[in-house]
Enzyme design. Structure first.
Site, mmCIF file in Angstrom:
data_model
loop_
_atom_site.group_PDB
_atom_site.id
_atom_site.type_symbol
_atom_site.label_atom_id
_atom_site.label_comp_id
_atom_site.label_asym_id
_atom_site.label_seq_id
_atom_site.Cartn_x
_atom_site.Cartn_y
_atom_site.Cartn_z
ATOM 1 C CG ASP A 182 -7.793 0.873 2.010
ATOM 2 O OD1 ASP A 182 -8.958 0.507 1.673
ATOM 3 O OD2 ASP A 182 -7.116 1.690 1.861
ATOM 4 C CE LYS B 129 -2.347 3.420 2.307
ATOM 5 N NZ LYS B 129 -3.676 4.306 1.910
#
Length: 217
Positions: A140, A122
DNA sequence: ATCCCGAGGG
DNA sequence: CCCTCTGGAT
């Protein structure tokens, strides 16, 4: 009938007007400071991060400076963020690696970024997209949930979802969409009890009661 | 009380 | 794969 691309375009447009300043929150810095800000943003909000970054970057403006910091001193500065001990340690170790292997510069390649302590998929994705113009769309929990409700993907594997989204969403819209989906997921499209009544995407969504088929789907 | 804008480790 | 680390927001 509308294609996924057309639906995606509509959704992006609505999100843009609903969350006008989505990406700029973290984007007005150099690569190192952006990287640090993104690492700090785990399990917190931008608002919390923005409270500590001025002091943090005044004391440690570069990887070289942060590489020599005492993690205990960093801990004091990021005390109000979740996971602060882990983050302080990661930040110092990350900076040392940056100095040791990359001359203190932030590398612009995914593999190099993800090899840094505290930097995963991420974080690497955001830095790659916001700073290096290699837009990805990190998935996410928020992005995953919202995208599934919107019906833009059915894949169970987040990596697969990301792949599908990148096929649908043009590069220049990806990072903004990423951030806006998160904002939306946190404020409206909540995990437990989504506020569909307040949702500007309700018309385009497969999830809300008003749009549900009931049977025969 | 619950959940989380993650990543490392077992 | 599941756990742990953390405080703050809701």
């Amino acid at each position: 009938m509308a294609s996924d691309q057309e639906r995606a375009v509509r959704i992006v447009a609505v999100l843009e007007s609903a969350y006008p300043r989505a990406v700029t929150a973290l984007s007005h810095r150099g690569a190192f400071q952006l990287l640090v800000a993104v690492v700090l943003s785990a399990r917190t909000t931008d608002a919390q991060v923005n409270k500590v970054t001025p002091d943090l970057f005044r004391l440690y403006p570069t990887a070289q400076a942060m590489a020599q910091a005492d993690p205990a001193d960093l801990e004091k500065l990021v005390r109000h963020l979740g996971l602060f001990r882990v983050k302080a340690r990661h930040l110092v170790e990350m900076s040392r690696e940056l100095v040791r292997r990359y001359g203190g510069e932030v590398p612009g390649e995914r593999a190099a970024l993800e090899s840094l302590p505290g930097v995963g998929h991420k974080t690497a994705g955001v830095v790659l997209g916001v700073f290096f113009g290699k837009p990805t769309l990190p998935v996410d929990t928020h992005v995953f949930r919202v995208i599934h409700r919107l019906g833009l993907s059915r894949a169970a594997d987040p990596a697969r979802v990301e792949e599908e989204l990148c096929r649908i969403v043009p590069p220049e819209s990806r990072m903004a969409l990423h951030h806006r989906l998160i904002d939306h997921g946190r404020t409206v499209c909540l995990g437990r009890s989504p506020r569909c009544g307040d949702c500007r995407l309700a018309r385009l969504c497969a999830y809300p009661a008003g749009n549900r088929e009931g049977s025969g789907g």
